[in-house]
Design a protein around this motif. Structure first.
Motif, short mmCIF file in Angstrom:
data_model
loop_
_atom_site.label_atom_id
_atom_site.label_comp_id
_atom_site.label_asym_id
_atom_site.label_seq_id
_atom_site.Cartn_x
_atom_site.Cartn_y
_atom_site.Cartn_z
N ARG A 141 0.84 -1.20 0.00
CA ARG A 141 0.00 0.00 0.00
C ARG A 141 0.87 1.26 0.00
N ASP A 142 1.93 1.24 0.78
CA ASP A 142 2.83 2.39 0.80
C ASP A 142 3.48 2.60 -0.56
N TYR A 143 3.82 1.51 -1.22
CA TYR A 143 4.43 1.61 -2.54
C TYR A 143 3.44 2.19 -3.55
N ALA A 144 2.16 1.84 -3.39
CA ALA A 144 1.14 2.43 -4.26
C ALA A 144 1.10 3.94 -4.10
N HIS A 145 1.24 4.43 -2.87
CA HIS A 145 1.25 5.87 -2.62
C HIS A 145 2.47 6.50 -3.30
N GLN A 146 3.62 5.86 -3.21
CA GLN A 146 4.83 6.38 -3.86
C GLN A 146 4.63 6.47 -5.37
N GLN A 147 4.07 5.41 -5.95
CA GLN A 147 3.88 5.38 -7.40
C GLN A 147 2.80 6.37 -7.85
N ALA A 148 1.76 6.53 -7.04
CA ALA A 148 0.70 7.48 -7.40
C ALA A 148 1.24 8.89 -7.50
N ALA A 149 2.14 9.24 -6.58
CA ALA A 149 2.75 10.57 -6.62
C ALA A 149 3.66 10.73 -7.83
N ARG A 150 4.33 9.65 -8.21
CA ARG A 150 5.28 9.70 -9.32
C ARG A 150 4.58 9.63 -10.67
N LEU A 151 3.45 8.95 -10.72
CA LEU A 151 2.80 8.65 -12.00
C LEU A 151 1.44 9.33 -12.12
N ASP A 152 1.28 10.50 -11.52
CA ASP A 152 -0.03 11.14 -11.52
C ASP A 152 -0.47 11.63 -12.88
N GLN A 153 0.43 11.67 -13.86
CA GLN A 153 0.06 12.10 -15.21
C GLN A 153 -0.17 10.92 -16.17
N LEU A 154 -0.21 9.71 -15.64
CA LEU A 154 -0.54 8.57 -16.48
C LEU A 154 -1.93 8.73 -17.09
N CYS A 155 -2.10 8.16 -18.28
CA CYS A 155 -3.41 8.17 -18.93
C CYS A 155 -4.05 6.78 -18.95
N GLY A 156 -3.38 5.80 -18.35
CA GLY A 156 -3.92 4.46 -18.29
C GLY A 156 -2.97 3.55 -17.54
N TYR A 157 -3.47 2.36 -17.20
CA TYR A 157 -2.64 1.38 -16.50
C TYR A 157 -3.14 -0.01 -16.85
N ILE A 158 -2.21 -0.90 -17.20
CA ILE A 158 -2.55 -2.29 -17.53
C ILE A 158 -1.89 -3.20 -16.51
N PHE A 159 -2.71 -3.96 -15.79
CA PHE A 159 -2.23 -4.83 -14.72
C PHE A 159 -2.22 -6.29 -15.16
N MET A 160 -1.38 -7.07 -14.46
CA MET A 160 -1.37 -8.52 -14.62
C MET A 160 -2.51 -9.13 -13.82
N GLN A 161 -3.35 -9.92 -14.48
CA GLN A 161 -4.51 -10.51 -13.81
C GLN A 161 -4.11 -11.59 -12.81
N LYS A 162 -4.98 -11.83 -11.83
CA LYS A 162 -4.87 -12.89 -10.83
C LYS A 162 -3.73 -12.70 -9.84
N SER A 163 -3.02 -11.59 -9.94
CA SER A 163 -1.89 -11.36 -9.05
C SER A 163 -2.37 -10.81 -7.71
N PRO A 164 -1.86 -11.32 -6.58
CA PRO A 164 -2.27 -10.79 -5.28
C PRO A 164 -1.81 -9.35 -5.04
N SER A 165 -0.88 -8.88 -5.85
CA SER A 165 -0.49 -7.48 -5.77
C SER A 165 -1.12 -6.66 -6.89
N CYS A 166 -1.16 -7.19 -8.11
CA CYS A 166 -1.55 -6.41 -9.29
C CYS A 166 -2.92 -6.72 -9.88
N GLY A 167 -3.55 -7.79 -9.47
CA GLY A 167 -4.85 -8.09 -10.05
C GLY A 167 -5.91 -7.07 -9.67
N LEU A 168 -6.73 -6.67 -10.62
CA LEU A 168 -7.81 -5.71 -10.34
C LEU A 168 -9.10 -6.39 -9.93
N PHE A 169 -9.36 -7.54 -10.52
CA PHE A 169 -10.64 -8.22 -10.31
C PHE A 169 -10.40 -9.72 -10.07
N GLY A 170 -11.24 -10.31 -9.26
CA GLY A 170 -11.30 -11.76 -9.17
C GLY A 170 -10.03 -12.45 -8.72
#
Length: 327
Positions: A94-123
């Motif tokens: 969670r702390d790393y997400a805060h670090q990345q959010a501050a660094r990447l606030d101008q992103l226009c999209g994000y593609i995650f790896m599915q089923k990952s306990p860190s990166c999965g968005l759904f399911g």
């Protein structure tokens, strides 16, 4: 003019799970390269590679982790070691997400790896403390980053195999990129109205309710600070586009745009366009078929409304991607 112009020197910034680019960063030293991302989207996107598990200092290879709740009714989800439950990386992720959010606030999209306990968005599979699987949730890093960057379109690589979800994600990425470019210039009331005027029919295709909400929001630009209205506007716009357009709503939008041609087409051309829109509504032809003819007539009919020609709905993403060939 639509918002689809990119070049090799100016590509859209998009975050991505490192393993999807072929980087051997998974817990077992493997990768999950997505050829759609590396071979196709890389022509339009400037990818920023992120592996949160490595970002918090975990090695490769490393002990696998999984999502765990104490019981089925416990809303708290922890990222614990699969073999060693004393390994708890929830807070670091969670702390790393805060670090990345501050660094990447101008992103226009994000593609995650599915089923990952860190990166999965759904399911992502969730386990109980006794080791039994019970339900599903989102990965710790992805869930936190999504909360921190509510405007940024986020999707899983696996879900991009679905034609409708893929097209919807790309619409949102190119829209947010267009907005970021617009906001790089001084904000004016006329500028905001002109920006939205190009998006009206795209919004209509995705959400009639949001179409009306945005109309009310922009009805009186003197009611509040313009910056605040602009912030509310882009949130409403991205919320509208997050709902995939249905065949019925596309048909409605096509028919509205066809109305601008009613005095410019002869009876034969009108019947042909009406027939193709009807065939699309019935699922006989894909969206690209009536849309191509509609764009042709809008471009070649004299005195047709410039407002209609400039609708982003007609070209929300590069034609070369072929995203409307299968929806």
């Amino acid at each position: 003019m639509a918002n689809t112009e990119t070049s090799s020197s100016v590509r859209i910034p998009v975050g991505i799970s490192s393993c999807l680019l072929g980087e051997p960063v998974r817990f077992n030293g493997s990768h999950k390269r997505s050829r759609f991302c590396t071979d196709t989207l890389s022509r339009y996107f400037e990818f920023t590679s992120v592996c949160p598990e490595m970002g918090i200092g975990m090695p490769v290879p490393r002990p696998p982790i999984r999502l765990v709740s104490q019981n089925a009714n416990d809303p708290e989800v922890r990222a614990l070691g699969t073999d060693n439950p004393d390994l708890d990386v929830t807070i670091p992720l969670r702390d790393y997400a805060h670090q990345q959010a501050a660094r990447l606030d101008q992103l226009c999209g994000y593609i995650f790896m599915q089923k990952s306990p860190s990166c999965g968005l759904f399911g992502v599979k969730r386990y109980l403390a006794n080791g039994h699987p019970e339900g599903a949730t989102g990965g710790v890093f992805a869930t936190e980053l999504q909360r921190l960057l509510p405007l940024v379109p986020m999707e899983e690589a696996g879900r991009l195999n679905d034609d409708t979800l893929r097209e919807n994600f790309m619409v949102r990425v190119f829209t947010l990129h267009d907005w970021r470019q617009f906001r790089s210039q001084p904000l004016t009331a006329n500028g905001l109205i002109n920006f939205h005027s190009r998006y009206k029919y795209l919004v209509m295709a995705h959400s009639v309710a949001q179409y009306k909400t945005i109309g009310r929001l922009l009805a009186d630009l003197r009611s509040r600070a313009l910056e605040d209205i602009a912030d509310d506007y882009i949130l409403a716009l991205m919320t509208a586009l997050a709902k995939p357009a249905s065949r019925k709503s596309h048909t409605n939008t096509l028919q509205h745009l066809q109305g601008y041609l009613r005095h410019h087409l002869d009876s034969g051309d009108r019947e042909e366009l009406t027939e193709l829109i009807g065939q699309y509504r019935q699922g006989i032809v894909p969206l690209i078929v009536p849309l191509t003819l509609l764009k042709h007539h809008l471009a070649h009919s004299q005195d047709v409304s410039v407002y209609a020609r400039n609708q982003v709905y007609l070209n929300p993403h590069p034609y070369e991607l072929g995203l409307r060939n299968a929806i």
